[in-house]
Design an enzyme around this catalytic site. Structure first.
Site, PDB file in Angstrom:
ATOM      1  N   ALA A   1       2.515  10.073  -5.801  1.00 30.19           N
ATOM      2  CA  ALA A   1       3.800  11.050  -6.081  1.00 30.19           C
ATOM      3  C   ALA A   1       4.503  10.117  -7.181  1.00 30.19           C
ATOM      4  O   ALA A   1       4.956   8.848  -6.985  1.00 30.19           O
ATOM      5  CB  ALA A   1       4.421  11.458  -4.990  1.00 30.19           C
ATOM      6  N   CYS A   2       5.093  10.944  -8.292  1.00 27.65           N
ATOM      7  CA  CYS A   2       6.084  10.267  -9.144  1.00 27.65           C
ATOM      8  C   CYS A   2       7.349  11.073  -9.046  1.00 27.65           C
ATOM      9  O   CYS A   2       7.340  12.173  -8.474  1.00 27.65           O
ATOM     10  CB  CYS A   2       5.664  10.270 -10.548  1.00 27.65           C
ATOM     11  SG  CYS A   2       5.209  11.469 -11.299  1.00 27.65           S
ATOM     12  N   ALA A   3       8.514  10.856  -9.742  1.00 30.29           N
ATOM     13  CA  ALA A   3       9.589  11.184  -9.646  1.00 30.29           C
ATOM     14  C   ALA A   3       9.570  12.913 -10.299  1.00 30.29           C
ATOM     15  O   ALA A   3      10.378  13.634  -9.776  1.00 30.29           O
ATOM     16  CB  ALA A   3      10.853  10.540 -10.434  1.00 30.29           C
TER      17      ALA A   3
ATOM     18  N   THR B   1       1.589  10.887 -11.036  1.00 29.01           N
ATOM     19  CA  THR B   1       0.984  11.309 -10.274  1.00 29.01           C
ATOM     20  C   THR B   1      -0.351  11.639 -10.273  1.00 29.01           C
ATOM     21  O   THR B   1      -1.184  11.269  -9.562  1.00 29.01           O
ATOM     22  CB  THR B   1       1.605  12.797  -9.564  1.00 29.01           C
ATOM     23  OG1 THR B   1       3.047  12.567  -9.393  1.00 29.01           O
ATOM     24  CG2 THR B   1       0.855  13.164  -8.410  1.00 29.01           C
TER      25      THR B   1
END
Length: 660
Positions: free
Chosen positions: A173-175, A181
């Site tokens: 998961a990324c921002a 992701t």
């Protein structure tokens, strides 16, 4: 829709002479503005830099993937920029990366979670394919690049592992939930195949949770790699799996070493805040799901209650320094006081009241979220506002009794299950898929909770609140009232009865009918009592009655009591309800009777220690509190020790009988 449909020949810029990141961003913004893809260049560039501040967008092999989500973007596109000369100071995962190939993604904020994001995720995964990247680096024209994009639509079958060494799981998961992701997931899957491991990676991206493994896969997994830049959601699914935790960029840089590390040297077994029963079936039982969703909602509501208490306590205490009688800072006359500090405290007190009004919406919203995910939150939040009577406050309707805490719980359950049903059953074509979470589910679920609250929950919940109000207000004698309030508050330690008692007592205190003293004592004596029991036993009595986990829970319980949170005692009540609950009731009743005898009065819903300056009769209050806490603490030690000794003697007797 294909990748080639998210860009055009004009958005493929080959062999440009841009010398810096800023040059690239300005050139792309100018081109997107000309094509009508963005509305404002400055807003778009700011969105790009906002993402740059979160983590590096440069990778390795000369690649960078800057991206922005913004309302100024009209439709999702990506731009490909190939530079004549590399940019050497582009922040990258690999410090030696010299950026010469840029894939810039532009995503409308309102279109996250749609098919467009799936395609942008496909682009991100394609960047992990060396043939795709080298093809673009060597292309002579934009048409050749478009041909490569067309080919990415044809998915190659995954390489089969003939003799798998086992299963490794991942969560990425990324921002922004788009590029890193999916790239991290792709890197883990490729590295796993090379090492001989089966790899399943859950992506928590802009489309929500994707590719979650079955519980049977979780049970046989050798390890879990949590590669995230944000807090991952709903991680109880992976309870007790050996794991390591790292940044989302780490697998992109070196996925092979991460897989070896989680197999050979994991950080421990994964434990989430909401653990699952290791013996549970693939599908949670209804009772388990109901309980977990309720506890989830309460856990999010607690900080609201604590924050509201603080914002109410500060002006009440602060007003005393300006000669204002305790409890009167909320009088309208203070709003226009010539003393600016007094006026500020008046509005701060009103702000505290506003925060209190949010506890039911937050409770119902996160209950629904625990059941249905994000699609349930809208109906839950709005329904919680109905349960709290916010509509009556806004419209000025009087003599209306909202459904209250019980109504908020019912609405949380209904909103969650109904939204989950709609999300699973409604099937739409891909090009209008976004209508489901943005229009159809909110429309139907909001209407449902309104109708149910109006005709079912409010008559029942409001009626029960009125009944409890009548029982308390019509009880004969102040001591009986105090005992009823204290026991009702202490009974389920933050549960429905506790919250209903709180709501009724606050109403009584608001019209100066009866103080909140017994309610506050019933709130904090259970967690303080059971916490002190653990501490005294550990350092004074030293009986073998609490295991290590209960000792840890005991300290948590004591601290939660100090800051006015009843829920800290719940683990003990769940393990030994026939010991814990009766002692909590008796200890709270004892303290309430003593406080009433001493004439202690508390008129504000502030059970935390910072509310002590508002107590009328602080010393007798603390003595009453101490008596109730010691009763619970000593009572737990004595009874638990007696039962443990009795059990030990019975075991010894059975052993002797077997030997004879």
């Amino acid at each position: 829709m294909k990748l080639s449909e998210l860009t055009t020949n004009d958005l493929i810029m080959l062999d440009k002479g841009y010398a810096s990141k800023d040059d690239v961003f300005k050139a792309v913004a100018e081109e997107l503005l000309i094509q009508g893809i963005i509305q404002d260049k400055k807003v778009f560039i700011n969105a790009l830099y906002h993402r740059e501040a979160e983590s590096p967008t440069g990778l390795e092999n000369g690649i960078a993937i800057p991206h922005a989500k913004s309302e100024t973007i009209n439709k999702p596109v990506f731009v490909i920029i190939r530079l004549k000369n590399s940019i050497n100071d582009w922040e990258s995962l690999d410090s030696s990366n010299r950026v010469s190939l840029i894939f810039l993604l532009a995503i409308p904020k309102q279109q996250t979670g749609t098919t467009h994001i799936d395609l942008l995720a496909q682009l991100s995964r394609s960047l992990m394919n060396p043939e795709f990247v080298n093809g673009i680096k060597n292309a002579n024209t934009s048409e050749e690049v478009m041909t490569l994009l067309e080919l990415t639509n044809k998915q190659e079958p995954k390489e089969e592992i003939r003799e798998s060494k086992g299963l490794v799981l991942g969560v990425t998961a990324c921002a922004t939930g788009i590029a890193h992701t999916y790239m991290a997931a792709e890197a883990l899957e490729k590295a796993g195949a090379e090492l001989g491991y089966e790899v399943i990676v859950e992506k928590q991206g802009a489309n929500g949770i994707e590719d979650r493994p079955a519980l049977s896969d979780v049970r046989r997994a050798k390890g879990l790699i949590v590669a995230t830049d944000i807090e991952p959601q709903n991680m109880a699914h992976y309870e007790n799996v050996p794991y390591i935790k790292t940044k989302v960029a780490a697998p992109i840089k070196d996925a092979t070493s991460l897989i070896k590390q989680v197999i050979d040297q994991p950080a421990g077994n994964y434990h989430s805040e909401q653990s699952v029963d290791s013996n549970m079936s693939e599908k949670k039982s209804l009772g388990t799901e109901l309980y977990q969703s309720l506890m989830s909602g309460i856990s999010y509501m607690i900080p609201i209650v604590v924050g509201a208490g603080l914002m109410t306590a500060i002006p009440q205490i602060g007003g005393m320094f300006f000669g204002i009688e305790g409890g009167t800072i909320g009088d309208a006359i203070n709003a226009t006081s010539s003393n600016g500090a007094v006026s500020f405290l008046y509005y701060l007190n009103s702000f505290g009241g506003f925060i209190f009004s949010l506890m039911y919406p937050v409770l119902a919203a996160f209950m629904a979220n625990a059941i249905a995910g994000k699609v349930g939150m809208t109906a839950g939040f709005i329904g919680g506002g109905l349960a709290g009577g916010m509509i009556y406050a806004l419209t000025g309707q009087e003599n209306q009794t909202p459904s209250g805490f019980l109504g908020a719980i019912a609405i949380g359950f209904v909103a969650g299950y109904f939204c989950r049903f709609l999300n699973n059953k409604i099937k739409l074509p891909k090009n209008i898929q976004s209508l489901k979470p943005m229009l159809i589910i909110p429309l139907l679920s909001i209407l449902l909770v309104y109708v149910l609250n109006l005709y079912i929950f409010e008559p029942i919940g409001g009626g029960l609140n009125n009944l409890l109000f009548d029982v308390i207000s019509k009880s004969t004698g102040t001591y009986v009232i105090a005992i009823v309030i204290a026991m009702a508050t202490a009974f389920d330690m933050g549960g429905p009865v506790n919250k209903a008692a709180f709501a009724v007592t606050m109403t009584l205190a608001a019209n100066q009918s009866f103080p909140m003293t017994a309610n506050i004592l019933g709130c904090i004596i259970p967690p303080l009592g059971i916490g002190l029991s653990v501490i005294l036993n550990q350092y004074v009595f030293k009986r073998d009655i609490y295991d290590e986990s209960m000792e840890a829970d005991g300290y948590t319980s004591f601290i939660s009591g100090i800051i006015g949170i009843s829920e800290g005692a719940i683990p003990f009540a769940l393990k030994n309800p026939l010991i814990t609950i009766p002692l909590n009731l008796l200890g709270s009743a004892l303290a309430a009777v003593l406080a009433t005898l001493f004439g202690v009065e508390i008129w504000f819903p502030i059970p935390q220690f910072w509310g002590w300056p508002l107590v009328q009769g602080l010393v007798p209050y603390l003595l009453s509190l101490l008596a109730g806490v010691l009763f619970v603490a000593i009572g737990n030690i004595v009874i638990r020790d007696y039962l443990a000794t009795k059990k030990k003697k019975q075991v010894e007797k059975n052993d002797n009988w077997v030997r004879s």
